[in-house]
Design a protein around this motif. Structure first.
Motif, PDB file in Angstrom:
ATOM      1  N   MET A 490       0.823  -1.210   0.000  1.00 19.67           N
ATOM      2  CA  MET A 490       0.000   0.000   0.000  1.00 19.67           C
ATOM      3  C   MET A 490       0.857   1.259   0.000  1.00 19.67           C
ATOM      4  O   MET A 490       0.346   2.358  -0.137  1.00 19.67           O
ATOM      5  CB  MET A 490      -0.914   0.005   1.228  1.00 19.67           C
ATOM      6  N   ASP A 491       2.145   1.093   0.156  1.00 16.57           N
ATOM      7  CA  ASP A 491       3.048   2.241   0.218  1.00 16.57           C
ATOM      8  C   ASP A 491       3.367   2.698  -1.197  1.00 16.57           C
ATOM      9  O   ASP A 491       3.827   1.915  -2.021  1.00 16.57           O
ATOM     10  CB  ASP A 491       4.332   1.834   0.939  1.00 16.57           C
ATOM     11  N   PRO A 492       3.143   3.969  -1.536  1.00 23.12           N
ATOM     12  CA  PRO A 492       3.429   4.432  -2.896  1.00 23.12           C
ATOM     13  C   PRO A 492       4.917   4.369  -3.232  1.00 23.12           C
ATOM     14  O   PRO A 492       5.288   4.387  -4.394  1.00 23.12           O
ATOM     15  CB  PRO A 492       2.910   5.878  -2.904  1.00 23.12           C
ATOM     16  N   SER A 493       5.777   4.315  -2.234  1.00 22.91           N
ATOM     17  CA  SER A 493       7.222   4.202  -2.486  1.00 22.91           C
ATOM     18  C   SER A 493       7.654   2.736  -2.403  1.00 22.91           C
ATOM     19  O   SER A 493       8.688   2.415  -1.841  1.00 22.91           O
ATOM     20  CB  SER A 493       8.007   5.048  -1.474  1.00 22.91           C
ATOM     21  N   LEU A 494       6.829   1.865  -2.973  1.00 19.51           N
ATOM     22  CA  LEU A 494       7.059   0.416  -2.928  1.00 19.51           C
ATOM     23  C   LEU A 494       8.499   0.074  -3.305  1.00 19.51           C
ATOM     24  O   LEU A 494       8.969   0.396  -4.370  1.00 19.51           O
ATOM     25  CB  LEU A 494       6.091  -0.259  -3.894  1.00 19.51           C
ATOM     26  N   THR A 495       9.201  -0.591  -2.397  1.00 24.87           N
ATOM     27  CA  THR A 495      10.600  -0.938  -2.607  1.00 24.87           C
ATOM     28  C   THR A 495      10.875  -2.284  -1.966  1.00 24.87           C
ATOM     29  O   THR A 495      10.367  -2.578  -0.897  1.00 24.87           O
ATOM     30  CB  THR A 495      11.542   0.117  -1.978  1.00 24.87           C
ATOM     31  N   PHE A 496      11.709  -3.068  -2.627  1.00 22.32           N
ATOM     32  CA  PHE A 496      12.101  -4.354  -2.083  1.00 22.32           C
ATOM     33  C   PHE A 496      13.611  -4.478  -2.142  1.00 22.32           C
ATOM     34  O   PHE A 496      14.284  -3.809  -2.932  1.00 22.32           O
ATOM     35  CB  PHE A 496      11.465  -5.496  -2.881  1.00 22.32           C
ATOM     36  N   GLY A 497      14.138  -5.397  -1.344  1.00 24.36           N
ATOM     37  CA  GLY A 497      15.536  -5.718  -1.436  1.00 24.36           C
ATOM     38  C   GLY A 497      15.790  -6.627  -2.632  1.00 24.36           C
ATOM     39  O   GLY A 497      14.905  -6.939  -3.419  1.00 24.36           O
ATOM     40  N   ALA A 498      17.032  -7.068  -2.760  1.00 17.80           N
ATOM     41  CA  ALA A 498      17.418  -7.934  -3.870  1.00 17.80           C
ATOM     42  C   ALA A 498      16.676  -9.260  -3.797  1.00 17.80           C
ATOM     43  O   ALA A 498      16.299  -9.736  -2.729  1.00 17.80           O
ATOM     44  CB  ALA A 498      18.925  -8.171  -3.839  1.00 17.80           C
ATOM     45  N   MET A 499      16.482  -9.880  -4.944  1.00 18.65           N
ATOM     46  CA  MET A 499      15.792 -11.159  -5.015  1.00 18.65           C
ATOM     47  C   MET A 499      16.599 -12.226  -4.287  1.00 18.65           C
ATOM     48  O   MET A 499      17.826 -12.289  -4.386  1.00 18.65           O
ATOM     49  CB  MET A 499      15.584 -11.560  -6.470  1.00 18.65           C
ATOM     50  N   ALA A 500      15.890 -13.083  -3.549  1.00 16.61           N
ATOM     51  CA  ALA A 500      16.504 -14.259  -2.924  1.00 16.61           C
ATOM     52  C   ALA A 500      16.034 -15.536  -3.587  1.00 16.61           C
ATOM     53  O   ALA A 500      16.775 -16.523  -3.650  1.00 16.61           O
ATOM     54  CB  ALA A 500      16.180 -14.312  -1.430  1.00 16.61           C
ATOM     55  N   ALA A 501      14.787 -15.528  -4.089  1.00 16.75           N
ATOM     56  CA  ALA A 501      14.236 -16.690  -4.797  1.00 16.75           C
ATOM     57  C   ALA A 501      13.054 -16.239  -5.628  1.00 16.75           C
ATOM     58  O   ALA A 501      12.353 -15.282  -5.271  1.00 16.75           O
ATOM     59  CB  ALA A 501      13.812 -17.781  -3.817  1.00 16.75           C
TER      60      ALA A 501
END
Length: 511
Positions: A490-501
């Motif tokens: 729901m956060d407009p600044s949607l961010t994730f870390g690096a892929m793990a799988a």
């Protein structure tokens, strides 16, 4: 020999003779016969700025030659900021000709080496040992980039006369290892050695694969099959080694996986030349797979321009995670949705390290494939069917399933037969990703996001129906650089870390 006359060959003529693209043929270099000793000749010339793909230098080789040696150099003038400077590859075809996909290929080292030698007994890595047969050989210059000032080149050819020597005997790897029957096997399918532009020996790659906990690897040196005969001593019951090639064209790179030992795949074509289908058929006839590589690699001529028709898979994660991998995953997800919408075959995803040098991590990432056994054919069949997921390391594990209300169950790459409104339970079990973020996605996008605790293990379930989701797939992300999980959906600044799988999809409902 200087200022050699050049003859341009049309694209139509090149399709018939030596692949495609714009090429230039030089006047031939001729040597006299001799019993012993060496003879050297030199050619100098210039390549003007423009669309030249290859320059072919004919060398008339007499009988009684033991070894042919070639060295080259080219000018590297200063260029304005942002303008590509000179870059030139090199290779050679023997007296059997330089026809497109013909038998005359004897080696390619790209821009990695400035000299090479070929004899009946041995050859510089990247080149094929064998008879130095009499007739017209062709040295190939590949001006990858030409500066505005043009490219001055200098080529020296030395013939050594004498007895041919002992015949080279390749040591191809076996096509099976000691497996565990039908099980999940881990493997890296994009690896380079000193036989192209890598600095790892085959022994280094095999040792790195074992250290990474891999069960299989595929050798994919650029534009050459020269390493195939070197892998035999490094395979074993614990490591299946499969032969292949990275086909490096001017419109993108692709992996020919599981080619026959000694099989070479020509790279001298562009997307607009209309020969890609024919080349793919050659690989498929040999039982191999065709896989587009690093779709958005920012290097010149590396971005993928061929489309996806006829491919067996696409590489969506190459080496340490970066923006280009995010873009590749997004493209692949759109291809999945289009395949469902248009009722076409879907394209599985793969991930590989593309490791070249000692500092690169073999197995970051790699594929975890469900195969009937640890054999070349079984592993390729699992990858072709999409019964696989991608892991950042052997420390990451998961199980992803979908179960219908009536107890039917399907796994990665499979279809769960269920009615449109029948409830389906999607389950993802993960381990090895401390503080990671789990995502469940469908053809509509992300549907569930959850965080793992410090143990890195957990199980997430989600309910859906085939009417609501044509397929489900899963991603597991590492925490952000500061150690926090990714933001909520729901956060407009949607961010994730690096892929793990990342998993291939499970399809829901009837075909």
């Amino acid at each position: 020999m200087t200022d050699v006359a050049m003859t341009a060959i049309t694209r139509r003529g090149l399709l018939a003779a030596a692949g495609t693209g714009t090429i230039i043929a030089l006047a031939p270099m001729s040597f006299a016969a001799a019993a012993t000793g060496t003879k050297t000749q030199v050619v100098d010339g210039q390549i003007a700025p423009g669309p030249t793909d290859f320059v072919y230098l004919p060398v008339n080789v007499p009988r009684g030659v033991q070894q042919i040696s070639v060295s080259y150099s080219y000018s590297k003038p200063a260029v304005p900021a942002g303008t590509p400077g000179n870059s030139c590859d090199i290779g050679i075809f023997d007296a059997r000709g330089f026809d497109f996909s013909g038998p005359g290929f004897r080696g390619w080292s790209g821009g990695f080496r400035t000299e090479f030698s070929i004899s009946r007994t041995e050859a510089t890595p990247g080149y094929l040992p064998g008879d130095v047969m009499p007739g017209t050989w062709h040295i190939v210059l590949g001006p990858y980039q030409v500066a505005p000032q043009g490219m001055d080149y200098h080529v020296e050819v030395t013939l050594t006369y004498g007895d041919a020597g002992a015949k080279y005997v390749p040591a191809y790897p076996p096509t099976r290892a000691k497996g565990r029957g039908r099980d999940w096997y881990r493997g890296d399918c994009h690896l380079h050695t000193v036989y192209s532009d890598g600095r790892n020996l085959p022994a280094d790659v095999a040792a790195g694969a074992r250290a990474a906990g891999l069960d299989f690897i595929v050798s994919t040196d650029h534009n050459t099959n020269a390493s195939h005969g070197a892998w035999g001593p490094y395979a074993g019951d614990d490591l299946l080694i499969v032969t292949g090639e990275e086909v490096t064209t001017r419109n993108g790179h692709w992996l020919a996986l599981g080619t026959k030992p000694g099989q070479w795949v020509d790279w001298r074509f562009r997307a607009r030349d209309g020969v890609f289908d024919r080349i793919q058929q050659q690989v498929h006839k040999a039982g191999g797979l065709c896989v587009s590589a690093h779709l958005y690699c920012p290097w010149i001529a590396s971005e993928w321009k061929f489309g996806f028709e006829g491919l067996d898979a696409t590489e969506v994660w190459t080496g340490p995670w970066g923006w280009d991998d995010d873009a590749a995953v997004s493209t692949w997800a759109n291809l999945l949705a289009a395949a469902v919408r248009e009722k076409k075959r879907w394209l599985p995803a793969m991930g590989n390290s593309d490791a070249h040098n000692p500092g690169n991590v073999i197995g970051l990432p790699h594929n975890v494939v469900l195969a009937d056994d640890l054999t070349k054919d079984a592993v390729l069949a699992g990858l072709r069917a999409g019964r696989s997921w991608i892991a950042g390391s052997a420390g990451v594990d998961l199980e992803f399933t979908a179960t219908s209300a009536y107890g039917r169950k399907a796994g990665i790459g499979e279809r769960l037969s269920a009615q449109a409104r029948e409830q389906v339970t999607v389950s993802l079990r993960v381990s090895g990703v401390p503080n990671g973020t789990v995502r469940i996605l469908t053809d509509e996008g992300q549907m569930l996001q959850s965080s793992l605790d410090g143990s890195g293990a957990g199980t997430v379930t989600w309910l859906t129906t085939p009417q609501a989701a044509a397929f489900v797939r899963a991603e597991v992300r590492n925490p952000l650089a500061d150690g926090t999980p990714g933001h909520t959906s729901m956060d407009p600044s949607l961010t994730f870390g690096a892929m793990a799988a990342l998993t291939n999809p499970i399809f829901l409902g009837h075909n």
